[in-house]
Design a protein around this motif. Sequence first.
Motif, PDB file in Angstrom:
ATOM      1  N   GLY A 190       0.828  -1.200   0.000  1.00 56.01           N
ATOM      2  CA  GLY A 190       0.000   0.000   0.000  1.00 56.01           C
ATOM      3  C   GLY A 190       0.858   1.243   0.000  1.00 56.01           C
ATOM      4  N   ASN A 191       0.220   2.356   0.300  1.00 53.89           N
ATOM      5  CA  ASN A 191       0.882   3.666   0.319  1.00 53.89           C
ATOM      6  C   ASN A 191       0.817   4.247   1.728  1.00 53.89           C
ATOM      7  N   PRO A 192       1.876   4.109   2.530  1.00 53.97           N
ATOM      8  CA  PRO A 192       1.866   4.742   3.851  1.00 53.97           C
ATOM      9  C   PRO A 192       1.629   6.249   3.704  1.00 53.97           C
ATOM     10  N   THR A 193       0.774   6.795   4.578  1.00 52.50           N
ATOM     11  CA  THR A 193       0.319   8.175   4.394  1.00 52.50           C
ATOM     12  C   THR A 193       0.345   8.929   5.713  1.00 52.50           C
ATOM     13  N   SER A 194       1.064  10.041   5.735  1.00 50.10           N
ATOM     14  CA  SER A 194       1.155  10.889   6.922  1.00 50.10           C
ATOM     15  C   SER A 194      -0.121  11.703   7.101  1.00 50.10           C
ATOM     16  N   ALA A 195      -0.706  11.654   8.298  1.00 49.84           N
ATOM     17  CA  ALA A 195      -1.897  12.462   8.572  1.00 49.84           C
ATOM     18  C   ALA A 195      -1.579  13.945   8.518  1.00 49.84           C
ATOM     19  N   LEU A 196      -0.348  14.322   8.829  1.00 48.34           N
ATOM     20  CA  LEU A 196       0.026  15.730   8.716  1.00 48.34           C
ATOM     21  C   LEU A 196       0.038  16.169   7.253  1.00 48.34           C
ATOM     22  N   ASP A 197       0.487  15.288   6.361  1.00 44.74           N
ATOM     23  CA  ASP A 197       0.413  15.592   4.935  1.00 44.74           C
ATOM     24  C   ASP A 197      -1.043  15.639   4.465  1.00 44.74           C
ATOM     25  N   ILE A 198      -1.859  14.727   4.982  1.00 45.17           N
ATOM     26  CA  ILE A 198      -3.289  14.761   4.670  1.00 45.17           C
ATOM     27  C   ILE A 198      -3.878  16.104   5.069  1.00 45.17           C
ATOM     28  N   ALA A 199      -3.530  16.587   6.250  1.00 45.45           N
ATOM     29  CA  ALA A 199      -4.062  17.864   6.719  1.00 45.45           C
ATOM     30  C   ALA A 199      -3.695  19.001   5.771  1.00 45.45           C
ATOM     31  N   ASP A 200      -2.445  19.018   5.328  1.00 42.56           N
ATOM     32  CA  ASP A 200      -2.042  20.052   4.369  1.00 42.56           C
ATOM     33  C   ASP A 200      -2.865  19.946   3.087  1.00 42.56           C
ATOM     34  N   GLY A 201      -3.107  18.718   2.642  1.00 44.55           N
ATOM     35  CA  GLY A 201      -3.907  18.514   1.449  1.00 44.55           C
ATOM     36  C   GLY A 201      -5.337  18.983   1.629  1.00 44.55           C
ATOM     37  N   ILE A 202      -5.932  18.683   2.782  1.00 44.92           N
ATOM     38  CA  ILE A 202      -7.310  19.111   3.053  1.00 44.92           C
ATOM     39  C   ILE A 202      -7.418  20.633   3.024  1.00 44.92           C
TER      40      ILE A 202
END
Length: 301
Positions: A187-199
Motif C-alpha cells: 500500500g501507500n503509507p500516508t502521513s496524517a500531517l500531509d493529509i491535513a495540508d492537502g485538506i
Amino acid sequence: MDGQRKRMVVTGREGQVVRSLLERGAPNGLFDVVALGRPELDLGEPDGIDAALGQARPDVIVSAAAYTAVDRAETEEARAHAVNAVAPGRIAAVAARLGVPVIHFSTDYVFDGEKPDPYFETDPVGPASAYGRTKLAGERAVAQATDNHVILRTAWVYSPFGRNFLKTMLLLAESRDRIDVVDDQVGNPTSALDIADGILAIAGNLLADDAARLRGTFHMTGSGSASWADFASEILAVSARCGGPAAAIGRIPSSAYPTPARRPSNSRLDCGKLHEAHGVRLGSWRHAAAQTVARLIGERP
C-alpha cells in the motif's frame, strides 16, 4: 476567498486527521479549525448532528471521524454502519442545507485488493470486509446528499498522534529483538500531517471555485509504495539513526497472521486525478515517516 479566515469544522476530537488539522490549520492562515466531537457531536446518535453542526457555523465541513475498528466491525457491523454510513449522510445533508462543501474521508478497503496495479477512482468497488462495506455505504450517502462534496480515499495513515502502525513498531522495538510483519500486503503509507495540508488546499479550492471538476471522489495517499514489512523496516532504521529503539523485522505471509477481517493484498491508490484537479500531491512516504519518527524520538522523556 474573500481574505477573511473561514471556519473549518472537523468531526471528532482525537483522530489522527483531526489533530493534524488542528496543528496545521493555525499557521495556514486561511482557516480556523474547530474540532467537534462528543458530547456535542456523537456520530452514534445521528439525530443530534443537525443541531451540533448548525451551531458550529461552518464554512466547510470535514467528515473525518469514523468507526475504525476493522476486526471488531465483523461482529458490530450495525454499529459501524451507523457511524460510517448513516452519520456521514446526515453530515452531508446538513452541509447541503447550509450551502457549504463537505470533505469526507474514505478508505482503500472499498476495493477487494485483487487488482495487480494501483486503483483508480473509476475502478469497480468490492469491499471484502464489514468495515469496507460500511465505508462504501458512507461514500454513497454523502454523494446522494449533496453534489458539493469531495470524498477522499486514503490508506495506511500514521502520525505522531493516537494509535497507528508506526507508533506500534516503535513501542514493540523497545522490548523485542525481532518483530514479525506481514510482507504480502502492499500500500501507500500516508502521513496524517500531509493529509491535513492537502485538506486545507482542497478546502480553499472548493470555497474559491464552484467548478464540478473539483468535486467528486479522489484518492490521496503518500507517494511511493511498500509492504507492511518494508514500512516497518524503514521506521526502525530511522529510529536507530535517531538513537531510538530498533529490532530486526521478520517477513511473514498474511496466512501467518490471521485476522477476523480480510485485508486487501493491494491497497495502492493512484492519486493522479487529485493532482490534476486540485494541484495536490502528497510527498514521499519515506520522507514523511522519517520526520514523524524523528519527532517521536525527540519527544521521548
